[in-house]
Design an enzyme around this catalytic site. Structure first.
Site, PDB file in Angstrom:
ATOM      1  N   GLU A  53       3.041  -3.724   1.498  1.00 13.11           N
ATOM      2  CA  GLU A  53       2.327  -4.494   0.474  1.00 13.11           C
ATOM      3  C   GLU A  53       3.314  -4.882  -0.610  1.00 13.11           C
ATOM      4  OE1 GLU A  53      -0.931  -2.477  -1.555  1.00 13.11           O
ATOM      5  OE2 GLU A  53      -1.668  -4.401  -2.297  1.00 13.11           O
ATOM      6  N   CYS A 250      -4.494  -3.964  -1.494  1.00 10.86           N
ATOM      7  CA  CYS A 250      -5.390  -4.675  -2.418  1.00 10.86           C
ATOM      8  C   CYS A 250      -4.972  -6.119  -2.635  1.00 10.86           C
ATOM      9  CB  CYS A 250      -5.417  -3.960  -3.759  1.00 10.86           C
ATOM     10  SG  CYS A 250      -6.244  -2.383  -3.706  1.00 10.86           S
ATOM     11  N   ASN A 381      -9.543  -5.542   3.500  1.00 13.99           N
ATOM     12  CA  ASN A 381      -8.643  -4.396   3.299  1.00 13.99           C
ATOM     13  C   ASN A 381      -9.454  -3.122   3.111  1.00 13.99           C
ATOM     14  OD1 ASN A 381      -6.394  -2.761   2.613  1.00 13.99           O
ATOM     15  ND2 ASN A 381      -6.834  -3.101   0.457  1.00 13.99           N
ATOM     16  N   GLU A 382      -9.588  -2.723   1.889  1.00 16.38           N
ATOM     17  CA  GLU A 382     -10.247  -1.440   1.594  1.00 16.38           C
ATOM     18  C   GLU A 382     -11.667  -1.755   1.121  1.00 16.38           C
ATOM     19  OE1 GLU A 382      -8.848   0.890  -1.897  1.00 16.38           O
ATOM     20  OE2 GLU A 382      -7.934   2.124  -0.345  1.00 16.38           O
TER      21      GLU A 382
HETATM   22  O1  AHR Z   1      -1.419   1.667  -1.454  1.00 17.38           O
HETATM   23  C1  AHR Z   1      -1.822   1.258  -2.718  1.00 17.38           C
HETATM   24  C2  AHR Z   1      -3.250   0.753  -2.735  1.00 17.38           C
HETATM   25  O2  AHR Z   1      -4.138   1.775  -2.432  1.00 17.38           O
HETATM   26  C3  AHR Z   1      -3.585  -0.319  -1.734  1.00 17.38           C
HETATM   27  O3  AHR Z   1      -3.232  -1.560  -2.182  1.00 17.38           O
HETATM   28  C4  AHR Z   1      -5.057  -0.203  -1.600  1.00 17.38           C
HETATM   29  O4  AHR Z   1      -5.516  -0.631  -0.354  1.00 17.38           O
HETATM   30  C5  AHR Z   1      -5.337   1.239  -1.913  1.00 17.38           C
HETATM   31  O5  AHR Z   1      -6.329   1.371  -2.862  1.00 17.38           O
END
Ligand code: AHR
Length: 691
Positions: A53, A250, A381-382
């Protein structure tokens, strides 16, 4: 003497004292029994990979090898990283303009209004805290420029060190009058400089417009143009990753929907890739990075190419019509999802389509006629909750209808216990009641103790349901340090991933990179600055597991003569407020732990048995290792050991290998042997079978 106690996998039987100083005592009476003659189960070949990322300056200013910061003048502070240069009695003004730009995607450019050229009037770019150049290396400087009719001079370019000494120079020539043109030339550095600057100066009075000022090292990883930093990419290659997940994280979601990552913005001419602000600008109190932007110079074509260069399967993660659920929580209405779904379909075509398809043709035009052979795609993603499960199936159905062979990665959200548990529960409830999923992406950032207690997490996982992708995890030690303690807890947990790899298909630690002094999130796997790089202890854990992933996992039991209650390990919970996430739930009562964590398997090609043992305790532990079903072993065995004097130890630029694996050859007399496992250690034993 107490009776030996055992369970199918491990037996829990010791006092957890890993944070006390090692006493030098060797705990004995442990037996690790491996059923080496059993068929075992296949280990997922994708098990250990990389999560990438653009956080902590991981891409721009990091892996992406561009040395100029703010090359297109699109930062909110348009002059950021630039300074005015007046040589001799030169005089003039610098301004940011948007009239008749180079393109409308990056509409700002720099204007030099030169009243008097003197010895040169222009601008210097200071890179990311200075431009590091190495004596003898070549760097390609380039620019887009134009001039008005009054300008009759040239634009010169030079690399200068902190004192103004010229390290390399050249001339871009005369800018075209009225129309934009571009020019590129090589600059060979005469000396090494850590904080050089790139200086562009006009040699005559008049008006000169400049845009996309760039400086790129000739030597990138695999010498790719517009490529990645060779030293950082080599760290990735050395991990032998099975896959590369990109671009996050994120960043996929964006702080709000306009800020989300759009893969189509990241391919083609870099001048035309619309810069976006980086959502990690603003994520964390006290660690704001207001000038952190994404140029998208490292875009989807470059990611796919990097996967190929690393021998890793690509795993792109796409926005599913949801912005960050910790931040804006913005949603795309269901009836407006089509363009998002189309982006996903087009990405598969971009990666795999032949040159007769519109997106396959774009890939071929970029210089890669062969497909990238994409096999997996993440939807969101999350993400979590009902809103996700309203959107995700729309993507799933559309992608499977057109590309049935693509495996879909489905979000389960963050958090795994305490206050967050409902997110996981909701997701798994959906899968159990018919929502389809291939791979479920679970994220957990928890204290080391949690990782020790959860090494058995997947022992009872349904083998017939969707596979697990432990897509983001890291042990968060006190003050979120990259300690050996955290790394060893991750190793203990990962023995469970290998043991259960008929249910756990993939795993990746997160985040990957951090630039020293530009960090928004710790701990991280790899630390770097403009010239140096080192791996944290966790880096070595990931690399050791990936390089020693067996083809087949074998049944293992750990028996111990001692039986004492487990104690709470210091080290957590994580520091509050890292990402405005809900506070961690109160620490539950500790669970009992095994005397050692162990997993074993066969490396079929090498004809070797791999025995992985983790000792997270403060005392060295001696164990009898018994290989059932093996008649003869070659006497020469080797152990690779990751440990250090203290569980608090970390690596640093000054001591990059303070905590690093060491090879320890040893002899075995037969299929049962005794081995001492150091305090706070990960040990990987390779044994050659002679049968
Ligand atoms: O790894 C850091 C962050 O942690 C990522 O961007 C996110 O997916 C998670 O909350």
């Amino acid at each position: 003497m107490k009776a030996l106690r055992r369970s199918k996998i491990f037996f829990a039987s010791t006092t957890l004292a890993m944070f006390a100083p090692a006493l030098g005592a060797v705990e004995v009476g442990i037996r690790i029994e491996i059923q080496a003659g059993e068929p075992g189960h296949a280990v997922s070949p994708l098990l250990h990979g990389i999560f990438f990322e653009d956080i902590n300056y991981g891409a721009d200013g990091g892996l992406y090898a561009e040395l100029v910061q703010n090359r297109s003048f699109e930062h909110a502070e348009h002059f950021y990283a630039y300074g005015k240069v007046t040589r001799g009695d030169a005089a003039g003004d610098l301004s940011i303009e948007t009239e008749q730009p180079l393109n409308t995607k990056n509409p700002h450019y720099l204007r030099l209004s030169v009243r008097k050229a003197g010895q040169g009037f222009g601008v210097a770019n200071y890179g990311y805290g200075g431009i590091a150049v190495k004596a003898g290396e070549t760097y390609f400087a380039s620019v887009h420029f134009r001039a008005d009719a009054a300008f009759t001079g040239d634009v010169n370019v030079a690399l200068e060190d902190e004192t103004g000494r010229v390290i390399a120079d050249g001339c871009f020539g005369a800018p075209p009058q009225g129309e934009w043109g571009s020019f590129s030339l090589p600059l060979k550095a005469a000396v090494t400089a850590l904080h050089a600057r790139l200086v562009l100066t006009a040699t005559a009075a008049g008006r000169v417009d400049l845009d996309v000022i760039s400086l790129f090292p000739e030597h990138t990883f695999k010498n790719r143009p517009n490529g990645v930093r060779a030293d950082l990419a080599q760290m990735l290659a050395d991990m032998k990753p099975a896959f590369l997940r990109f671009p996050g994280g994120c960043i996929v979601e964006g702080m709000d929907l306009p800020n989300r990552y759009r893969w189509k913005d990241t391919i083609g001419d870099v001048a035309e890739r619309p810069q976006n602000w980086n959502r990690w600008q603003d994520a964390i109190r006290d660690q704001k990075a207001p000038q952190y932007y994404q140029t998208y110079g490292l875009g989807f074509f470059e990611y796919f190419q990097l996967c190929e260069d690393l021998g890793a399967e690509p795993l792109p993660i796409l926005n599913c019509g949801m912005a960050c659920q910790f931040q804006s929580k913005q949603l795309v209405p269901l009836e407006q999802l089509d363009p998002f779904v189309q982006d996903a379909l087009d990405l598969v075509e971009f990666a795999n389509g032949d040159a007769s398809t519109p997106w396959g043709a774009k890939r071929a035009a970029l210089g890669h006629p062969a497909p990238f052979n994409l096999k997996m795609l993440g939807v969101g993603n999350e993400q979590w909750g009902e809103q996700y499960f309203e959107r995700y199936p729309i993507f799933y159905q559309a992608i499977k209808a057109k590309y049935p062979g693509i495996r879909i990665v489905t979000g389960a959200g963050p958090g795994v216990d305490g206050g967050d548990s409902d997110r996981f529960k909701l997701a798994w409830g959906k899968f159990k009641s018919g929502t389809p999923a291939d791979l479920v992406d679970e994220h957990y950032y928890r204290p080391p103790q949690w990782f020790l207690e959860n090494a058995t997490r997947y022992d009872a996982q349904d083998r017939y349901g969707p596979k697990i992708f432990a897509g983001e995890f890291a042990a968060h030690d006190r003050n979120r340090r990259n300690s050996l303690r955290a790394a060893i807890a991750e190793a203990a947990f990962m023995t469970g991933l290998v043991r259960n790899s008929d249910a756990v298909a993939m795993s990746s630690y997160a985040p990957l990179f951090t630039k020293a002094g530009a960090t928004q999130w710790t701990p991280d796997l790899i630390w770097f600055d403009n010239t140096r790089v080192y791996g944290s202890p966790s880096y070595y854990v990931q690399a050791l597991f990936a390089k020693n992933r067996p083809d087949v996992a074998l049944p293992v039991t750990v028996e111990s003569a001692t039986s004492e209650p487990a104690a709470v390990a210091p080290g957590g919970p994580p520091a509050a407020g890292q990402d405005a996430k809900p506070a961690a739930a109160p620490t539950p009562a500790p669970l009992p732990l095994p005397a050692l964590f162990a997993v074993a398997g066969r490396d079929e090609r090498a004809g070797e048995l791999i025995v992985t043992v983790v000792n997270p305790f403060a005392d060295a532990r001696e164990a009898d290792v018994a290989l059932r079903g093996v008649v003869r072993l070659a006497p020469d065995a080797r152990a690779t050991v990751l440990t250090s004097a203290s569980a608090d130890d970390e690596n640093s630029f000054e001591s990059p290998r303070k905590v690093a694996p060491r090879e320890e050859p040893f002899k075995v007399a037969g299929p049962t042997f005794t081995h001492v496992f150091a305090a706070n250690s990960l040990t990987i034993i390779r044994l050659k079978v002679r049968e």
